[in-house]
Design an enzyme around this catalytic site. Structure first.
Site, PDB file in Angstrom:
ATOM      1  N   GLN A   1      12.622  -5.178  -7.415  1.00 57.48           N
ATOM      2  CA  GLN A   1      11.598  -5.938  -8.140  1.00 57.48           C
ATOM      3  C   GLN A   1      11.268  -5.358  -9.509  1.00 57.48           C
ATOM      4  O   GLN A   1      11.195  -6.110 -10.493  1.00 57.48           O
ATOM      5  CB  GLN A   1      10.326  -6.028  -7.290  1.00 57.48           C
ATOM      6  CG  GLN A   1       9.205  -6.826  -7.953  1.00 57.48           C
ATOM      7  CD  GLN A   1       8.175  -7.296  -6.972  1.00 57.48           C
ATOM      8  OE1 GLN A   1       8.462  -8.128  -6.113  1.00 57.48           O
ATOM      9  NE2 GLN A   1       6.955  -6.782  -7.079  1.00 57.48           N
TER      10      GLN A   1
ATOM     11  N   HIS B   1       0.834  -1.197   0.000  1.00 55.31           N
ATOM     12  CA  HIS B   1       0.000   0.000   0.000  1.00 55.31           C
ATOM     13  C   HIS B   1       0.874   1.255   0.000  1.00 55.31           C
ATOM     14  O   HIS B   1       0.606   2.208  -0.742  1.00 55.31           O
ATOM     15  CB  HIS B   1      -0.892   0.024   1.254  1.00 55.31           C
ATOM     16  CG  HIS B   1      -1.892  -1.074   1.319  1.00 55.31           C
ATOM     17  ND1 HIS B   1      -3.238  -0.842   1.522  1.00 55.31           N
ATOM     18  CD2 HIS B   1      -1.769  -2.416   1.229  1.00 55.31           C
ATOM     19  CE1 HIS B   1      -3.893  -1.986   1.561  1.00 55.31           C
ATOM     20  NE2 HIS B   1      -3.011  -2.957   1.391  1.00 55.31           N
TER      21      HIS B   1
ATOM     22  N   ASP C   1      -5.474   6.184   1.716  1.00 53.42           N
ATOM     23  CA  ASP C   1      -5.813   4.770   1.601  1.00 53.42           C
ATOM     24  C   ASP C   1      -7.158   4.547   2.281  1.00 53.42           C
ATOM     25  O   ASP C   1      -7.459   5.147   3.311  1.00 53.42           O
ATOM     26  CB  ASP C   1      -4.722   3.930   2.276  1.00 53.42           C
ATOM     27  CG  ASP C   1      -4.804   2.453   1.929  1.00 53.42           C
ATOM     28  OD1 ASP C   1      -5.834   1.828   2.260  1.00 53.42           O
ATOM     29  OD2 ASP C   1      -3.836   1.928   1.361  1.00 53.42           O
TER      30      ASP C   1
ATOM     31  N   ALA D   1      15.291  -6.981  -2.919  1.00 53.48           N
ATOM     32  CA  ALA D   1      15.534  -7.159  -4.346  1.00 53.48           C
ATOM     33  C   ALA D   1      14.841  -6.045  -5.120  1.00 53.48           C
ATOM     34  O   ALA D   1      13.720  -5.651  -4.779  1.00 53.48           O
ATOM     35  CB  ALA D   1      15.009  -8.516  -4.810  1.00 53.48           C
TER      36      ALA D   1
ATOM     37  N   TRP E   1      -1.809  -6.594  -5.196  1.00 53.51           N
ATOM     38  CA  TRP E   1      -2.099  -5.809  -6.395  1.00 53.51           C
ATOM     39  C   TRP E   1      -0.921  -4.942  -6.808  1.00 53.51           C
ATOM     40  O   TRP E   1      -0.705  -4.696  -8.000  1.00 53.51           O
ATOM     41  CB  TRP E   1      -3.343  -4.958  -6.192  1.00 53.51           C
ATOM     42  CG  TRP E   1      -3.816  -4.311  -7.460  1.00 53.51           C
ATOM     43  CD1 TRP E   1      -3.976  -2.981  -7.705  1.00 53.51           C
ATOM     44  CD2 TRP E   1      -4.174  -4.983  -8.687  1.00 53.51           C
ATOM     45  NE1 TRP E   1      -4.408  -2.771  -9.003  1.00 53.51           N
ATOM     46  CE2 TRP E   1      -4.543  -3.990  -9.629  1.00 53.51           C
ATOM     47  CE3 TRP E   1      -4.218  -6.327  -9.074  1.00 53.51           C
ATOM     48  CZ2 TRP E   1      -4.946  -4.300 -10.924  1.00 53.51           C
ATOM     49  CZ3 TRP E   1      -4.615  -6.635 -10.366  1.00 53.51           C
ATOM     50  CH2 TRP E   1      -4.967  -5.625 -11.279  1.00 53.51           C
ATOM     51  N   ASN E   2      -0.110  -4.474  -5.870  1.00 56.41           N
ATOM     52  CA  ASN E   2       1.076  -3.710  -6.231  1.00 56.41           C
ATOM     53  C   ASN E   2       2.017  -4.560  -7.090  1.00 56.41           C
ATOM     54  O   ASN E   2       2.456  -4.129  -8.161  1.00 56.41           O
ATOM     55  CB  ASN E   2       1.785  -3.224  -4.971  1.00 56.41           C
ATOM     56  CG  ASN E   2       3.001  -2.365  -5.279  1.00 56.41           C
ATOM     57  OD1 ASN E   2       2.898  -1.325  -5.900  1.00 56.41           O
ATOM     58  ND2 ASN E   2       4.164  -2.819  -4.846  1.00 56.41           N
ATOM     59  N   SER E   3       2.306  -5.777  -6.648  1.00 60.49           N
ATOM     60  CA  SER E   3       3.171  -6.667  -7.425  1.00 60.49           C
ATOM     61  C   SER E   3       2.520  -7.056  -8.746  1.00 60.49           C
ATOM     62  O   SER E   3       3.194  -7.162  -9.783  1.00 60.49           O
ATOM     63  CB  SER E   3       3.488  -7.930  -6.615  1.00 60.49           C
ATOM     64  OG  SER E   3       4.360  -7.641  -5.544  1.00 60.49           O
TER      65      SER E   3
ATOM     66  N   ASP F   1      -7.086  -9.498  -0.782  1.00 61.64           N
ATOM     67  CA  ASP F   1      -7.605  -9.451  -2.150  1.00 61.64           C
ATOM     68  C   ASP F   1      -6.866 -10.393  -3.092  1.00 61.64           C
ATOM     69  O   ASP F   1      -7.256 -10.541  -4.255  1.00 61.64           O
ATOM     70  CB  ASP F   1      -7.502  -8.018  -2.687  1.00 61.64           C
ATOM     71  CG  ASP F   1      -6.065  -7.500  -2.673  1.00 61.64           C
ATOM     72  OD1 ASP F   1      -5.326  -7.834  -1.726  1.00 61.64           O
ATOM     73  OD2 ASP F   1      -5.681  -6.750  -3.585  1.00 61.64           O
ATOM     74  N   GLN F   2      -5.841 -11.051  -2.612  1.00 58.24           N
ATOM     75  CA  GLN F   2      -4.956 -11.820  -3.487  1.00 58.24           C
ATOM     76  C   GLN F   2      -5.642 -12.959  -4.251  1.00 58.24           C
ATOM     77  O   GLN F   2      -5.360 -13.153  -5.444  1.00 58.24           O
ATOM     78  CB  GLN F   2      -3.765 -12.338  -2.681  1.00 58.24           C
ATOM     79  CG  GLN F   2      -2.898 -11.221  -2.117  1.00 58.24           C
ATOM     80  CD  GLN F   2      -1.920 -11.686  -1.059  1.00 58.24           C
ATOM     81  OE1 GLN F   2      -1.682 -12.882  -0.899  1.00 58.24           O
ATOM     82  NE2 GLN F   2      -1.355 -10.733  -0.319  1.00 58.24           N
TER      83      GLN F   2
ATOM     84  N   HIS G   1       2.543 -13.818  -4.884  1.00 56.68           N
ATOM     85  CA  HIS G   1       1.380 -13.897  -3.998  1.00 56.68           C
ATOM     86  C   HIS G   1       0.197 -13.116  -4.550  1.00 56.68           C
ATOM     87  O   HIS G   1      -0.905 -13.205  -4.024  1.00 56.68           O
ATOM     88  CB  HIS G   1       1.748 -13.349  -2.616  1.00 56.68           C
ATOM     89  CG  HIS G   1       2.158 -11.909  -2.634  1.00 56.68           C
ATOM     90  ND1 HIS G   1       3.189 -11.432  -3.429  1.00 56.68           N
ATOM     91  CD2 HIS G   1       1.675 -10.819  -1.991  1.00 56.68           C
ATOM     92  CE1 HIS G   1       3.328 -10.137  -3.253  1.00 56.68           C
ATOM     93  NE2 HIS G   1       2.412  -9.729  -2.388  1.00 56.68           N
TER      94      HIS G   1
END
Length: 464
Positions: free
Chosen positions: A341, A28, A126, A339, A359-361, A380-381, A356
């Site tokens: 990303q 977030h 948020d 790392a 939503w960011n990833s 939410d995943q 996983h």
């Protein structure tokens, strides 16, 4: 970085100021830091507020602040338990999450100070910080905008479950939608309900998404019977998309990027499960064996979940199977710390992402045109994973949410990795992901649909 309150008095009276209020979870926080940089490019002064614990640790690897003024607000001490590998939801972060409630008074004080010297205060927060910003309702020249961290698809699913009103996916897909069972802890659900009780005065909503990715779902949410008079913008991805090429190899780059430079195109799967997940020793062993048996190249970020305190790190060293690192050293890179990303995902050698599905990833992977193997853990995943595999069709489902309590075996890991990395099915997913990534880049360029959304948002908050 203490708050520089001297800056407040320097803004002209016709100025619009943005105050960003993120939630403390890293995914977030990263999203709203990226959004802050996008907004600051329009030369609007921006204040970014957070707890002292989280601001110092979480912002250390991001770009320079520019016109962003950081405010560190202390909270009372709390005990931060260690992550529990037996519980998928990060219950160990609950004390840290609860500490954010103490931001209400300092945030209100900041807003009141700004209100005397500027034309308008734009509070972007948020959705999980709604309690903190509640006093903005009583400041005449302040208005609030809710940031929804999950996908628009997730929000559509939630609305459908509450109302029964259909939304634009086929009935068969609706029947296969992952349940909401087990996605949250009771303590966190209580925190969520507190936030919802203060969602009654915002004038707009923002999504870290793009109409080229979720256009049909964003349009669905814009319907008056859902949004009312609330304005909706989807100016994403918030993360940096227009990146320089990999042509220049710099020796001071992260070691994993130097390793990637020597791998063939689209040959490496990047394995990372974010900062809130800790696997059991048995699950680590199965994942390691599956990666080894797949015979595919990989980068694996092997670390325990962050804690909620100022260090953000645990002392736990993840034990890998005896001899594993030696056996895979020619085709595997083990990273036990941070790392880069985005740089990994945009590298020419990266051809897949085991994730996983935070939503960011997910947005980082989509924007870089990289397909995924999905392994959702909580929140939410599961439905983000469903969007990736069943709607966008740019991923392989590895973890079935209805069997979430079962161990993911080495056989399943091996099969999913090989499907994504070396099958015709995986190649087709890679083609679709690459095309979607190109569309996203076009959308964020000048004249693109996402850039126009951001222009529209800036124009609205800067209106006379």
């Amino acid at each position: 970085m203490a708050a520089d309150h001297q800056l407040i008095a320097t803004f002209p009276s016709d100025q619009v100021v943005v105050v960003m209020v993120p939630f403390v979870a890293q995914g977030h926080l990263n999203q709203l830091l990226h959004l802050s940089h996008l907004i600051s490019a329009y030369h609007l002064p921006l204040h970014f507020v957070c707890t002292t614990n989280h601001l110092r640790h979480r912002t250390s690897n991001l770009r320079s602040a520019g016109d962003i003024h950081f405010h560190e607000f202390p909270t009372p001490p709390f005990t931060s338990p260690l992550p529990d590998p037996s519980i998928p939801f990060p219950t160990h972060l609950q004390p840290s999450i609860d500490s954010t409630l103490h931001l209400r008074r300092p945030v209100a004080a900041l807003l009141r100070s700004l209100s005397h010297t500027v034309k308008r205060i734009v509070v972007v927060h948020d959705i999980l910080m709604s309690y903190v910003v509640q006093d903005a309702e009583f400041i005449p020249n302040a208005e609030t905008y809710v940031f929804h961290p999950p996908s628009a698809f997730y929000r559509c699913c939630s609305h459908w479950e509450k109302t029964g009103e259909p939304f634009p996916i086929d009935p068969e897909s609706l029947n296969r939608l992952p349940s909401q069972d087990g996605i949250l802890s009771p303590e966190f659900l209580k925190f969520v309900m507190l936030q919802r009780s203060h969602l009654n005065f915002h004038v707009g909503e923002l999504y870290d998404s793009s109409r080229v990715i979720e256009g049909q779902f964003i349009e669905h949410l814009e319907r008056e019977e859902i949004s009312g008079k609330t304005k909706i913008w989807a100016p994403g991805p918030f993360n940096l998309v227009q990146l320089a090429s990999d042509a220049t190899v710099l020796e001071n780059r992260h070691k994993c990027l130097q390793w990637l430079d020597n791998q063939p195109d689209n040959s490496v799967i990047y394995v990372s499960f974010g900062t809130t997940t800790t696997f059991s020793n048995d699950q680590i062993r199965e994942l390691a064996i599956g990666l080894e048996r797949s015979k595919q190249r990989f980068i694996w970020v092997v670390r325990a979940a962050d804690t909620g305190d100022v260090s953000g790190l645990t002392d736990r060293i993840i034990e890998l199977p005896n001899g594993f690192e030696g056996r895979v050293k020619e085709r595997g890179f083990i990273e036990r710390g941070w790392a880069p990303q985005l740089d990994i995902l945009r590298h020419f050698a990266t051809g897949g992402f085991m994730s996983h599905c935070g939503w960011n990833s997910s947005m980082e992977s989509i924007s870089m045109g990289v397909p995924m193997t999905t392994w959702p853990m909580h929140s939410d995943q599961p439905r983000n994973a469903f969007l990736i595999t069943n709607i966008l069709r740019i991923g392989v489902a590895m973890k079935d949410w209805e069997r979430r309590k079962e161990l993911v075996t080495a056989v399943v890991v091996e099969e999913a990795v090989r499907t994504l990395m070396c099958s015709k099915e995986g190649e087709e997913m890679r083609r679709r992901a690459a095309e979607l990534g190109r569309e996203v880049k076009r959308a964020t360029a000048k004249g693109g649909i996402s850039r126009n959304e951001m222009d529209s948002f800036i124009s609205y908050i800067s209106r006379e």
